[in-house]
Scaffold this active site. Structure first.
Site, PDB file in Angstrom:
ATOM      1  N   ARG A  32      -4.737   5.024  -8.623  1.00 19.23           N
ATOM      2  CA  ARG A  32      -5.131   3.629  -8.830  1.00 19.23           C
ATOM      3  C   ARG A  32      -6.250   3.468  -9.844  1.00 19.23           C
ATOM      4  O   ARG A  32      -6.353   2.428 -10.498  1.00 19.23           O
ATOM      5  CB  ARG A  32      -5.537   2.996  -7.497  1.00 19.23           C
ATOM      6  CG  ARG A  32      -4.369   2.838  -6.540  1.00 19.23           C
ATOM      7  CD  ARG A  32      -4.723   1.928  -5.388  1.00 19.23           C
ATOM      8  NE  ARG A  32      -3.600   1.757  -4.482  1.00 19.23           N
ATOM      9  CZ  ARG A  32      -3.618   0.980  -3.405  1.00 19.23           C
ATOM     10  NH1 ARG A  32      -4.715   0.296  -3.109  1.00 19.23           N
ATOM     11  NH2 ARG A  32      -2.559   0.882  -2.626  1.00 19.23           N
ATOM     12  N   ASP A 141     -10.806 -14.254  -0.658  1.00 16.67           N
ATOM     13  CA  ASP A 141     -10.433 -12.865  -0.919  1.00 16.67           C
ATOM     14  C   ASP A 141     -11.493 -12.221  -1.806  1.00 16.67           C
ATOM     15  O   ASP A 141     -12.193 -12.913  -2.560  1.00 16.67           O
ATOM     16  CB  ASP A 141      -9.060 -12.775  -1.597  1.00 16.67           C
ATOM     17  CG  ASP A 141      -8.424 -11.396  -1.430  1.00 16.67           C
ATOM     18  OD1 ASP A 141      -7.624 -11.224  -0.495  1.00 16.67           O
ATOM     19  OD2 ASP A 141      -8.763 -10.479  -2.216  1.00 16.67           O
TER      20      ASP A 141
END
Length: 306
Positions: A32, A141
């Site tokens: 990632r 978020d």
């Protein structure tokens, strides 16, 4: 990536996002964060660690954290929490708030918006029962990138196929090229804000219903306990908290207790809840005409200012 560099990244991510990575997750970090290295013209993860230690590039720091967070979501995910909202939580909250005629709902870790928009669709279908009410839906978020997507309300064909009934697609979406955009009236019902659950969130105010699903699983026990205790502080005395199927408050906080009737539902310890109200009727989406935004606004409106 050396062991020292990996340990630094594990500590860095835990401090900034609560993500607790085990030693077996080295491959995940490499896969990632490799693209982040290329994005910022860094030779390898070692160079990325050096740059993070320098602490001079806020965009890089944000990209690292967002790359490691999981944003898996889809419309009406796991279905049961939404059936529970329609049949139990909403009618009971309406009975308790009949005098105020206002409800506040928070979707923590809202990702790209499918969860709050699923609730907004259900509320819009129940608009006749909510005439004269103010309903606030706040979606938060950690990732500003996913919040921008949520605000746009634009989804791929694959995304609208996941959990969304075809009747709801026809009623609430319009096709834009190869994508689908959720209606403006639904987009206006949700207020999206960036928020890190590790940081104070009492400024959001108090909520009748909080959805915080499938995020605590990434935290260690002390972090879970801390977040749950602060969620309790943001929950009305007779409010309802919904967690993911693999999450619980047991052994983590004494401020919240499992609801004895509904799995995944939690209430304030010692809360005296009202008797169960009559469920809202299950509407046939195919039989309900598409309500224009002007018709929906008087019945329900999003209040941005808190």
């Amino acid at each position: 990536m050396t062991d020292v560099e990996f340990d630094f990244l594990r500590a860095y991510l835990k401090t900034r996002s609560g993500l607790a990575l085990s030693g077996e997750k080295r491959y995940l970090v490499e896969s990632r964060l490799g693209p982040i290295c290329r994005r910022f013209n860094l030779a390898d993860l070692g160079a990325l660690v050096t740059a993070l230690k320098g602490g001079r590039d806020l965009a890089m720091e944000r990209a690292v954290v967002e790359a490691m967070t999981t944003n898996e979501t889809f419309f009406f995910r796991d279905r049961t929490p939404f059936d529970l909202f329609r049949d139990v939580l909403l009618p009971e909250a309406m009975a308790r708030r009949a005098a105020q005629r206002r409800l506040r709902i928070w979707c923590a870790a809202a990702s790209t918006g499918q969860e709050p928009y699923s609730l907004a669709m259900m509320l819009q279908d129940a608009a006749p029962r909510l005439s004269g009410w103010t309903v606030d839906i706040i979606g938060t978020d950690l990732s500003t990138e996913v919040l921008e997507k949520a605000k746009a309300g634009l989804y791929s064909h694959f995304e609208v196929q996941r959990g969304l009934p075809v009747q709801s697609l026809i009623k609430h979406f319009e096709q834009v090229g190869e994508q689908w955009r959720i209606s403006a009236s639904l987009r206006q019902m949700v207020d999206y804000r960036p928020l890190n659950l590790l940081q104070p969130f009492d400024s959001l105010g108090t909520f009748d219903i909080i959805y915080c699903r499938n995020v605590l699983i990434y935290f260690d026990a002390p972090t879970k306990g801390d977040v749950l205790a602060r969620l309790s502080n943001s929950l009305a005395a007779d409010g309802a908290l919904l967690l993911g199927a693999a999450e619980t408050v047991i052994g983590l906080t004494e401020k919240l207790v499992p609801n004895t009737k509904h799995r995944g539902l939690y209430n304030q310890a010692g809360a005296a809840l009202a008797p169960q109200a009559r469920p809202l009727p299950v509407l046939n989406p195919a039989a309900v005409a598409i309500a224009p935004a002007a018709a929906v606004a008087p019945a329900m409106r999003r209040v941005v200012g808190l």
